[in-house]
Design a protein around this motif. Structure first.
Motif, short mmCIF file in Angstrom:
data_model
loop_
_atom_site.label_atom_id
_atom_site.label_comp_id
_atom_site.label_asym_id
_atom_site.label_seq_id
_atom_site.Cartn_x
_atom_site.Cartn_y
_atom_site.Cartn_z
N ALA A 6 -12.87 -7.51 10.65
CA ALA A 6 -13.98 -6.69 10.17
C ALA A 6 -14.41 -7.05 8.75
N ALA A 7 -13.59 -7.78 8.02
CA ALA A 7 -13.89 -8.09 6.62
C ALA A 7 -15.28 -8.68 6.39
N PRO A 8 -15.73 -9.68 7.15
CA PRO A 8 -17.08 -10.20 6.89
C PRO A 8 -18.18 -9.17 7.14
N PHE A 9 -17.91 -8.23 8.05
CA PHE A 9 -18.92 -7.24 8.38
C PHE A 9 -19.01 -6.13 7.33
N THR A 10 -18.03 -6.04 6.42
CA THR A 10 -18.15 -5.06 5.33
C THR A 10 -19.28 -5.47 4.39
N ILE A 11 -19.62 -6.74 4.42
CA ILE A 11 -20.74 -7.25 3.61
C ILE A 11 -22.04 -7.20 4.42
N LEU A 12 -21.97 -7.62 5.70
CA LEU A 12 -23.17 -7.68 6.54
C LEU A 12 -23.65 -6.30 6.99
N THR A 13 -22.73 -5.46 7.42
CA THR A 13 -23.06 -4.10 7.88
C THR A 13 -22.05 -3.14 7.26
N PRO A 14 -22.20 -2.81 5.99
CA PRO A 14 -21.16 -2.07 5.28
C PRO A 14 -20.85 -0.68 5.86
N ARG A 15 -21.80 -0.03 6.49
CA ARG A 15 -21.54 1.30 7.05
C ARG A 15 -20.84 1.23 8.40
N LEU A 16 -20.98 0.14 9.10
CA LEU A 16 -20.40 -0.01 10.44
C LEU A 16 -19.71 -1.37 10.59
N PRO A 17 -18.71 -1.64 9.76
CA PRO A 17 -18.12 -2.98 9.78
C PRO A 17 -17.33 -3.29 11.05
N PHE A 18 -16.93 -2.27 11.79
CA PHE A 18 -16.13 -2.51 12.99
C PHE A 18 -16.96 -2.57 14.27
N ALA A 19 -18.27 -2.38 14.17
CA ALA A 19 -19.12 -2.30 15.36
C ALA A 19 -19.07 -3.57 16.21
N ALA A 20 -19.18 -4.72 15.61
CA ALA A 20 -19.18 -5.98 16.38
C ALA A 20 -17.82 -6.21 17.06
N ILE A 21 -16.75 -5.90 16.36
CA ILE A 21 -15.42 -6.08 16.93
C ILE A 21 -15.20 -5.07 18.05
N ASP A 22 -15.64 -3.84 17.83
CA ASP A 22 -15.52 -2.82 18.88
C ASP A 22 -16.32 -3.22 20.12
N LEU A 23 -17.50 -3.79 19.91
CA LEU A 23 -18.30 -4.25 21.06
C LEU A 23 -17.56 -5.34 21.83
N ALA A 24 -16.99 -6.29 21.12
CA ALA A 24 -16.23 -7.36 21.79
C ALA A 24 -15.05 -6.77 22.57
N CYS A 25 -14.39 -5.78 22.01
CA CYS A 25 -13.26 -5.15 22.70
C CYS A 25 -13.74 -4.37 23.93
N ILE A 26 -14.87 -3.70 23.82
CA ILE A 26 -15.41 -2.95 24.95
C ILE A 26 -15.80 -3.91 26.08
N LEU A 27 -16.43 -5.03 25.73
CA LEU A 27 -16.81 -6.01 26.75
C LEU A 27 -15.57 -6.61 27.42
N ALA A 28 -14.54 -6.88 26.64
CA ALA A 28 -13.29 -7.41 27.21
C ALA A 28 -12.63 -6.36 28.11
N ALA A 29 -12.64 -5.11 27.68
CA ALA A 29 -12.07 -4.04 28.50
C ALA A 29 -12.84 -3.89 29.81
N PHE A 30 -14.17 -4.02 29.73
CA PHE A 30 -14.96 -3.94 30.96
C PHE A 30 -14.65 -5.09 31.90
N ALA A 31 -14.43 -6.27 31.35
CA ALA A 31 -14.08 -7.42 32.20
C ALA A 31 -12.78 -7.13 32.95
N GLY A 32 -11.81 -6.56 32.27
CA GLY A 32 -10.56 -6.18 32.93
C GLY A 32 -10.76 -5.07 33.94
N PHE A 33 -11.57 -4.09 33.56
CA PHE A 33 -11.86 -2.97 34.46
C PHE A 33 -12.56 -3.46 35.72
N ARG A 34 -13.47 -4.39 35.55
CA ARG A 34 -14.18 -4.97 36.71
C ARG A 34 -13.23 -5.64 37.68
#
Length: 135
Positions: free
Chosen positions: A81-109
């Protein structure tokens, strides 16, 4: 070279993931609201003790501070999340959370497929049990 039908089939398999990413973005915007996204207010979870520590750790990594006092939890999530504290300081974990959600969906599928549940029926089940949980 892949045949056009095979390529079309593979692209069609990505559609549920794209829709899930869009839904995640809508949920994120809905829970963050415009004042947060415009940097006028902090995100509602930033005051929670555990989330505050993750945010502190990510900001420390972004500033190249490696003092153990800044890092309470396992480091990978905050480090990613460190690079995203500069790019999106209010939501630095959003991109990582999205990647985790997509990976979880792949497993769920894959699990759903073993019960003869296709990707399209699996998508609303996954969304209802993950993205739509109350905040």
């Amino acid at each position: 070279m892949a045949s056009p039908d095979r390529l079309k089939h593979r692209l069609a398999g990505l559609v549920p993931y794209l829709l899930l990413a869009l839904l995640y973005g809508l949920v994120l915007i809905g829970t963050a609201d415009w004042l947060v996204l415009s940097n006028r207010l902090p995100v509602y979870w930033s005051g929670w003790a555990d989330q505050q520590q993750y945010l502190r750790s990510a900001e420390a990594f972004a500033a190249l501070r490696l003092d153990p006092a800044d890092h309470w939890y396992p480091l990978l999530y905050s480090l990613l999340a460190a690079p995203f504290t500069i790019l999106t300081p209010r939501l630095p974990f959003a991109a990582i959370d999205l990647a985790c959600i997509l990976a979880a969906f792949a497993g769920f599928r894959r699990v759903a497929a073993s019960f003869a549940i296709g990707a399209w029926p699996a998508l609303p089940i996954f969304v209802a049990t993950t993205l739509l949980e109350p905040h």
